[in-house]
Design an enzyme around this catalytic site. Structure first.
Site, mmCIF file in Angstrom:
data_model
loop_
_atom_site.group_PDB
_atom_site.id
_atom_site.type_symbol
_atom_site.label_atom_id
_atom_site.label_comp_id
_atom_site.label_asym_id
_atom_site.label_seq_id
_atom_site.Cartn_x
_atom_site.Cartn_y
_atom_site.Cartn_z
ATOM 1 N N LYS A 215 0.831 -1.205 0.000
ATOM 2 C CA LYS A 215 0.000 0.000 0.000
ATOM 3 C C LYS A 215 0.865 1.254 0.000
ATOM 4 O O LYS A 215 0.659 2.169 -0.793
ATOM 5 C CB LYS A 215 -0.928 0.000 1.202
ATOM 6 C CG LYS A 215 -1.882 1.190 1.240
ATOM 7 C CD LYS A 215 -2.762 1.187 2.484
ATOM 8 C CE LYS A 215 -3.776 0.081 2.461
ATOM 9 N NZ LYS A 215 -4.757 0.179 3.577
ATOM 10 N N GLU A 221 10.171 -5.546 4.069
ATOM 11 C CA GLU A 221 10.388 -6.841 3.423
ATOM 12 C C GLU A 221 10.005 -6.795 1.952
ATOM 13 O O GLU A 221 10.745 -7.286 1.080
ATOM 14 C CB GLU A 221 9.572 -7.931 4.141
ATOM 15 C CG GLU A 221 9.964 -8.171 5.581
ATOM 16 C CD GLU A 221 9.170 -7.327 6.566
ATOM 17 O OE1 GLU A 221 9.159 -7.672 7.767
ATOM 18 O OE2 GLU A 221 8.562 -6.307 6.146
ATOM 19 N N GLY A 277 -5.193 -5.195 5.619
ATOM 20 C CA GLY A 277 -4.392 -6.107 4.798
ATOM 21 C C GLY A 277 -4.895 -7.531 4.799
ATOM 22 O O GLY A 277 -4.982 -8.186 3.758
ATOM 23 N N ARG A 278 -5.278 -8.028 5.966
ATOM 24 C CA ARG A 278 -5.709 -9.433 6.056
ATOM 25 C C ARG A 278 -7.119 -9.631 5.524
ATOM 26 O O ARG A 278 -7.605 -10.757 5.464
ATOM 27 C CB ARG A 278 -5.602 -9.916 7.493
ATOM 28 C CG ARG A 278 -6.409 -9.109 8.505
ATOM 29 C CD ARG A 278 -6.007 -9.473 9.933
ATOM 30 N NE ARG A 278 -6.659 -8.645 10.931
ATOM 31 C CZ ARG A 278 -6.250 -7.438 11.295
ATOM 32 N NH1 ARG A 278 -5.197 -6.887 10.691
ATOM 33 N NH2 ARG A 278 -6.865 -6.771 12.251
ATOM 34 N N GLU A 363 -4.241 -12.069 14.106
ATOM 35 C CA GLU A 363 -3.920 -10.646 14.000
ATOM 36 C C GLU A 363 -5.156 -9.815 14.349
ATOM 37 O O GLU A 363 -5.036 -8.704 14.866
ATOM 38 C CB GLU A 363 -3.417 -10.300 12.597
ATOM 39 C CG GLU A 363 -2.780 -8.917 12.514
ATOM 40 C CD GLU A 363 -2.017 -8.692 11.218
ATOM 41 O OE1 GLU A 363 -0.800 -8.957 11.201
ATOM 42 O OE2 GLU A 363 -2.636 -8.263 10.232
ATOM 43 N N HIS A 394 -2.243 -38.815 10.330
ATOM 44 C CA HIS A 394 -1.057 -39.629 10.576
ATOM 45 C C HIS A 394 0.019 -38.836 11.310
ATOM 46 O O HIS A 394 1.185 -39.242 11.322
ATOM 47 C CB HIS A 394 -0.529 -40.192 9.262
ATOM 48 C CG HIS A 394 -1.471 -41.161 8.628
ATOM 49 N ND1 HIS A 394 -1.390 -42.528 8.836
ATOM 50 C CD2 HIS A 394 -2.556 -40.972 7.833
ATOM 51 C CE1 HIS A 394 -2.368 -43.128 8.179
ATOM 52 N NE2 HIS A 394 -3.087 -42.210 7.559
ATOM 53 N N LYS A 514 9.292 -4.523 14.241
ATOM 54 C CA LYS A 514 9.736 -3.923 12.980
ATOM 55 C C LYS A 514 10.531 -2.651 13.233
ATOM 56 O O LYS A 514 11.543 -2.387 12.579
ATOM 57 C CB LYS A 514 8.525 -3.627 12.096
ATOM 58 C CG LYS A 514 7.831 -4.878 11.575
ATOM 59 C CD LYS A 514 6.449 -4.596 11.019
ATOM 60 C CE LYS A 514 6.485 -3.729 9.799
ATOM 61 N NZ LYS A 514 5.137 -3.562 9.201
#
Length: 550
Positions: A215, A221, A277-278, A363, A394, A514
């Site tokens: 954005k 990152e 964002g999510r 979040e 399993h 961050k």
């Protein structure tokens, strides 16, 4: 009770009489076994179900009675859940700490709908971006869009992180059956250089398009990976700066930084600050999804989202799928002390769905203060995790069946296979039914002994049962169905947040680490020994790393 910024707040959840009533009710039924509940009510398996917009929810294998449901519904009503739902859909700024509306639902609103933010109908803007995305996607898919050397694009790499990665990669994997198999789609998110190196190792730069999803176009990152992608692309295309415009597009709102990077702003696709964002996979963040599956399938996914939105907005709580799932999560989290929820899709294409839900749920509701900034007095935000069936059977199912922890489970399955192969799908669904049955009813010591099991071995083969689960069934995994499933969990998360009186739409918890990382980076890269002012452990780790990398 006081109203502020369109949000209804009230006295702390734990002080409400209905919460106290639920606590007392829990004490009465905490040892009640599902075996008994089903024995006492032969209709339970058909009665405790709900169906809407093509999803069928069987919640009968939960440790609840009719009284439990009545109290949970009362809790939702006294928490003013319907008022909060209306406020969200209306465009009120219910994200209090960031003073923003919460309108991911507007991303999938029909073209003729009206949703207002600060007095402006945002739906026309949403569809204008969708139309531009569709035009771009069609040009790439058809080969009309050419790279710098005139070759068609065959590889698309989405570069993002968090919601700009987890949504697109989950949707691509979930809908791979509908994707253009003549194209390769990859996703880069981790700042670990291995992520980028492995994504491009076998690709031709002249046939590769990067979608940079940020954005602000400043995310550490994402922009580190974006600049590495730029260098890789230029190195493979003779260093011509003009090539960037043909091999990079942006999903962003920062036109200045996009231009500085070398991307033509006519190939910049925007989204809005009222989209978290999510919650953004159905916005321009889903550009890679649209290129993969085509605009028609993407719009079908949006239609699925919208159907669940309308169901959530208008359906009485007793038959409201997201509300029921949210209330059941509250029941186990806050009264049984269950700390996790396992999401178990019996569909290989949904292999990234649990990872996507981890961000969506944790979040959103991993919060320790209420909307009024006061410390919460109950647990919030259970841990979501899972893997596709039958693989998980399993590995970790042992813990769910015979471990000491109570782990509520969501099973997701489909009536029709996308890749029918002999008996495979019947065997897959048999395992869904068998696992939920085994979790609920278990096997008693008497039953184990009756099978001729040696006395010393009997305790090891006993299954206590009474492990709760939901089963969600749909006809087939389609783009529309995926939209419904994602919206189901979005609104379940919102329901839980309303009950806990927390802000499900901010995420300040991601900031501190961050910020500290930005301080540490120059200390790691300094040519001379830097002065360090961290704690003794962090100082020592920085010093050790600097020495070991020489």
């Amino acid at each position: 009770m006081a109203a502020r910024a369109g949000v209804i707040t009230s006295r702390p959840t734990v002080k409400r009489q209905v919460w106290k009533d639920l606590a007392a009710h829990y004490k009465k039924i905490e040892d009640l076994h599902l075996r008994q509940l089903f024995a006492d009510d032969p209709t339970r398996g058909t009665r405790l179900t709900a169906e809407a917009v093509g999803l069928y929810l069987d919640y009968s294998k939960n440790r609840i009675t009719d009284e439990t449901l009545q109290l949970l519904i009362q809790l939702a009503e006294e928490s003013h859940l319907q008022d909060r739902i209306d406020a969200m859909f209306r465009g009120d700024k219910i994200n209090l700490t960031e003073k923003r509306a919460v309108l991911h639902t507007a991303l999938r609103a029909p073209r003729d709908a009206s949703v207002f933010v600060d007095g402006k109908n945002v739906v026309p803007e949403v569809h204008a971006v969708l139309d531009r995305m569709a035009d771009f996607s069609n040009r790439v898919r058809s080969g009309e869009w050419k790279g710098h050397t005139g070759k068609r694009i065959r590889n698309v790499i989405n570069v993002g992180i968090g919601g700009s990665d987890l949504g697109p990669v989950m949707a691509y994997e979930a809908l791979k059956h509908y994707s253009d198999r003549n194209m390769t789609f990859r996703f880069v998110s981790n700042i670990d250089g291995t992520d980028f190196a492995e994504a491009v190792r076998d690709l031709d730069p002249s046939e590769t398009l990067f979608i940079i999803s940020s954005k602000t176009f400043t995310t550490l990152e994402t922009m580190t990976n974006a600049h590495t992608a730029r260098e890789w692309s230029l190195a493979g295309l003779g260093g011509d700066e003009k090539s960037i415009a043909k091999h990079f597009v942006a999903v962003s709102t920062n036109a200045a930084e996009v231009t500085k990077f070398g991307i033509d702003t006519s190939n910049m696709f925007e989204f809005w600050d009222w989209v978290g964002g999510r919650y953004s996979m159905d916005s321009a963040i889903g550009l890679s999804t649209m290129v993969a599956i085509g605009p028609e399938n993407f719009r079908a996914m949006l239609h699925g989202f919208h159907q669940m939105d309308e169901h959530f907005r208008t359906t009485p709580f007793q038959q409201n799928l997201p509300v029921l799932m949210g209330l059941l999560s509250i029941w186990y989290n806050d009264f049984f002390g269950a700390q996790t929820v396992a999401v178990l899709p019996y569909e290989q294409y949904l292999k990234r769905f649990p990872a996507y839900l981890q961000q969506l749920t944790m979040e959103s509701n991993g919060k320790h203060v209420t909307l009024d900034g006061k410390t919460v007095r109950h647990d919030t935000g259970p841990i979501y995790w899972g893997e596709p069936g039958t693989n998980g059977q399993h590995s970790f199912y042992q813990l769910i069946h015979q471990g000491t922890r109570l782990i509520p489970c969501d099973f997701i399955a489909f009536s029709k296979a996308l890749n029918p192969l002999g008996r495979h799908h019947d065997m897959l669904i048999a395992n869904v039914c068998a696992q939920t049955e085994a979790l609920a009813f278990g096997k008693t010591a008497e039953q184990v002994a009756a099978e001729g099991t040696p006395k010393w071995l009997v305790p090891h083969r006993v299954f206590e049962g009474n492990r709760p689960s939901n089963t969600i069934l749909a006809e087939q995994l389609t783009p529309e169905t995926l939209g419904k499933l994602v919206a189901l969990y979005e609104h379940s998360v919102f329901t839980q947040g309303v009950i806990w009186n927390i802000d499900s739409f901010d995420q300040w918890g991601v900031e501190l680490g961050k910020v500290l990382a930005q301080r540490i980076i120059p200390e790691l890269e300094s040519k001379t020994e830097p002065p360090l002012a961290h704690d003794s452990s962090t100082n020592n780790l920085i010093t050790y790393y600097r020495k070991s990398k020489q």
